[in-house]
Design an enzyme around this catalytic site. Structure first.
Site, PDB file in Angstrom:
ATOM      1  N   SER A 118     -13.090  -2.375  -5.828  1.00  0.00           N
ATOM      2  CA  SER A 118     -12.848  -1.421  -6.913  1.00  0.00           C
ATOM      3  C   SER A 118     -12.280  -2.072  -8.168  1.00  0.00           C
ATOM      4  CB  SER A 118     -11.886  -0.327  -6.450  1.00  0.00           C
ATOM      5  OG  SER A 118     -10.706  -0.907  -5.956  1.00  0.00           O
ATOM      6  N   ASP A 148      -3.543   4.625 -10.773  1.00  0.00           N
ATOM      7  CA  ASP A 148      -3.612   5.677  -9.756  1.00  0.00           C
ATOM      8  C   ASP A 148      -2.938   5.300  -8.438  1.00  0.00           C
ATOM      9  OD1 ASP A 148      -5.305   3.714  -8.970  1.00  0.00           O
ATOM     10  OD2 ASP A 148      -7.091   4.962  -8.775  1.00  0.00           O
ATOM     11  N   HIS A 177      -5.088   0.996  -8.608  1.00  0.00           N
ATOM     12  CA  HIS A 177      -5.791   0.219  -9.642  1.00  0.00           C
ATOM     13  C   HIS A 177      -4.984   0.097 -10.930  1.00  0.00           C
ATOM     14  CE1 HIS A 177      -8.787   2.251  -7.005  1.00  0.00           C
ATOM     15  NE2 HIS A 177      -9.126   0.982  -6.849  1.00  0.00           N
TER      16      HIS A 177
END
Ligand SMILES: *[C@@H]1O[C@H](CO)[C@@H](O)[C@H](O)[C@H]1NC(C)=O
Ligand SMILES: *[C@@H]1O[C@H](CO)[C@@H](O)[C@H](O)[C@H]1NC(C)=O
Ligand SMILES: *[C@@H]1O[C@H](CO)[C@@H](O)[C@H](O)[C@H]1NC(C)=O
Ligand SMILES: *[C@@H]1O[C@H](CO)[C@@H](O)[C@H](O)[C@H]1NC(C)=O
Length: 401
Positions: free
Chosen positions: A44, A366, A369
Site C-alpha cells: 500500500s 490513517d 499510511h
C-alpha cells in the site's frame, strides 16, 4: 558566445572533470537517466489503485488533498511513487489490475495494498494480506511484457495505450515491499524471535524475484530458465519503514512501557524492521556482484520516516504519531472503524472515520499510511541520493557505481 555563459560552461566543465578525476563520485559527471517508464512493485505504500480495482475503492476522505476524490491510494494525496513519476515528467502509474481507464505507455504499477514478498497461507478476509504477493506481481509483469506487444501491434488506440518493447529494458523498476511480511507473523501471534527467524526466507524470495526480473523474456516462456540481461536493468529498492511507529501495530500489539522509545514508538518492531533492512542491504550487495549489467540502488527510507516521526517540528509537523483520519482512541485509530468508515444512524449513512482539518501537519494519514505531506518529504530526502547506499540520486539510478 556570451562571456558569462562561457564562464558558466567552463565552471561546469571543471566541476565535472574534477568529479571524474577525483576518484570519489564519478556518477555525478554522468548524464542523467532518461527513463521512459516505471514498473513498480510493492504494497500500500505504493499502490496507485491495484487493490481498489479489485476489492473496492479506498473510501473518501482518501484522496481529499490532491485528487479531490478517492484515487485508489491509501492516503489523502500522492504517494512517493507518484512524486517519483512526476519528477521524471511521467504520468502517474496505472495499476495493472485496473481494467478501466488505464494507460500503460509509461509503465505499470503491480503493487497492491496488503502485499507481502512471501505468499501468505491466510486469506485477505482473515488477516487483510493481499493475494498479490511479489511472486504474483512478477507473473503479472511477465505476462504484461508479452501481451502488451501483441496488443500494441494491433495499432490505432492500442499503440497509444501499451509501452514500446524497448521500454522494458530501459525502465526504472521500483520496489517498496516487506513491511507486511513482518507484521504478518506478529498478527499470527508469533514472537519477535519467531518473526526474526523467517526473515532470511523472505529476503531469499525477494532476491530471486529481482534476478528473474533481469531476464524474464525468454523465448520459450520458461519461468525458471531465463536469459540474463534481456529484462530490467535499473532497480530502485526502498527498505522498510519503522513499523513500530504506526498506530495499527502499536494499537493491536501492546508492548511493555519500557519498550517505548523517546519518539513514542514500539522498539521491538522497529528493531525487527532494521534487521530486515540490514539483510536487504546485504542482498542488494550480493545482487550487484551477481548481476554485473544491473544498476541497483538501496534506499534508506526508514531513516527519513523515523526522522519525520522523531523530529516532527524540524519537518513542519505537529502530529507525528496520531492518525489524521480515524475514529478516536490514543492514536485516532480504531481497527473496527477505520478512515472512511460509516455507520447507519436513523436510516442515514454517517461518516465516522473522518479526517483532520490540517493533514499537512500530520505525518500519519490513517494509522497505517503516510500523508501526502509526509510522502513529499520522504521523496525530497531520497531524490538527492543522500539516502542511497551508494549515494546515487534518483535521476542517476541507471548508472552502475
Ligand atoms: C573531490 O573530493 C574531495 C574529498 O574527497 C571533496 O571534498 C571535493 O568536494 C571533491 N571535488 C569535487 C569537484 O567533486
Ligand atoms: C505456507 O505453508 C507452506 C507449507 O507448509 C510453508 O512452506 C510456507 O513457509 C508457509 N508460508 C508462510 C508465509 O508462512
Ligand atoms: C496514454 O498516455 C500517453 C502519455 O501521456 C499519451 O501520449 C497517449 O495519448 C495516451 N493514450 C491515450 C489512448 O489517451
Ligand atoms: C492470537 O491471540 C489472541 C489473544 O490471545 C487470540 O484472540 C487470537 O485468536 C490469536 N490468533 C491466532 C492466529 O492464533
Amino acid at each position: 558566445m556570451e562571456p558569462k555563459l562561457s564562464l558558466v560552461i567552463l565552471t561546469i566543465f571543471l566541476l565535472c572533470s574534477a568529479a571524474i578525476h577525483n576518484g570519489s563520485r564519478p556518477v555525478l559527471a554522468l548524464a542523467p537517466c532518461d527513463f521512459p517508464a516505471i514498473f513498480n512493485f510493492g504494497d500500500s505504500n505504493s499502490d496507485t489503485g491495484g487493490l481498489s480495482a479489485v476489492y473496492g475503492q479506498a473510501a473518501w476522505p482518501a484522496g481529499e488533498t490532491y485528487f479531490g476524490h478517492p484515487a485508489g491510494r491509501y492516503a489523502d494525496g500522492r504517494l512517493v511513487v507518484d512524486f517519483i513519476a512526476q519528477s521524471f515528467g511521467l504520468p502517474f502509474l496505472s495499476a495493472y489490475l485496473d481494467s478501466v481507464g488505464t494507460n500503460f505507455t509509461h509503465g505499470a504499477n503491480f503493487a497492491t495494498a496488503g502485499s507481502t514478498i512471501r505468499p501468505q497461507n491466510t486469506t485477505i478476509r482473515q488477516y487483510g494480506y493481499s493475494p498479490i504477493s511479489l511472486d504474483v506481481q512478477f507473473n503479472e509483469l511477465y505476462q504484461f511484457r508479452r501481451r502488451s506487444q501483441v496488443t500494441r501491434a494491433k495499432g490505432g488506440v492500442f499503440q497509444k495505450l501499451m509501452p514500446k518493447e524497448e521500454v522494458f529494458s530501459r525502465a526504472l523498476y521500483t520496489f517498496d515491499i516487506g513491511q507486511n511480511d513482518l507484521t504478518a507473523g506478529y498478527f499470527l501471534n508469533m514472537s519477535t524471535s519467531e518473526v526474526r527467524a523467517y526473515i532470511p526466507d523472505v529476503l531469499g524470495q525477494f532476491k530471486n524475484i529481482i534476478k528473474k526480473l533481469t531476464g524474464y523474456d525468454r523465448i520459450d516462456g520458461s519461468f525458471e530458465q531465463y536469459v540474463y540481461g534481456e529484462g530490467g536493468r535499473y532497480f530502485w529498492i526502498h527498505n522498510t519503514g519503522p513499523v513500530g511507529c504506526l498506530p495499527y501495530v502499536m494499537d493491536r500489539i501492546p508492548v511493555l512501557a519500557s519498550q517505548i522509545d523517546s519518539a513514542g514508538c514500539a522498539s521491538p518492531f522497529n528493531e525487527v524492521a532494521q534487521d530486515f533492512n540490514r539483510g536487504l542491504k546485504k542482498v542488494v550487495d550480493q545482487l550487484r556482484k551477481e548481476l554485473p549489467l544491473a544498476a541497483i540502488t538501496y534506499v534508506d527510507v526508514y531513516s527519513v520516516k523515523y526522522s519525520l516521526i522523531s523530529q516532527p517540528k524540524k519537518h513542519g509537523f505537529t502530529e507525528p504519531l496520531r492518525a489524521c483520519c480515524g475514529h478516536g482512541g490514543k492514536y485516532n485509530y480504531n481497527k473496527n472503524h477505520g478512515c472512511g468508515s460509516k455507520i447507519t444512524k436513523g436510516g442515514h449513512e454517517v461518516l465516522i472515520g473522518k479526517s483532520c482539518k490540517d493533514p499537512q501537519h500530520y505525518v500519519n494519514w490513517d494509522g497505517v499510511h503516510f500523508t501526502e505531506a509526509a510522502n513529499k518529504q520522504i521523496f525530497d530526502h531520497i531524490v538527492s541520493g543522500l539516502l542511497s547506499d551508494n549515494k546515487t540520486p534518483l535521476r542517476m539510478a541507471c548508472h552502475r557505481v
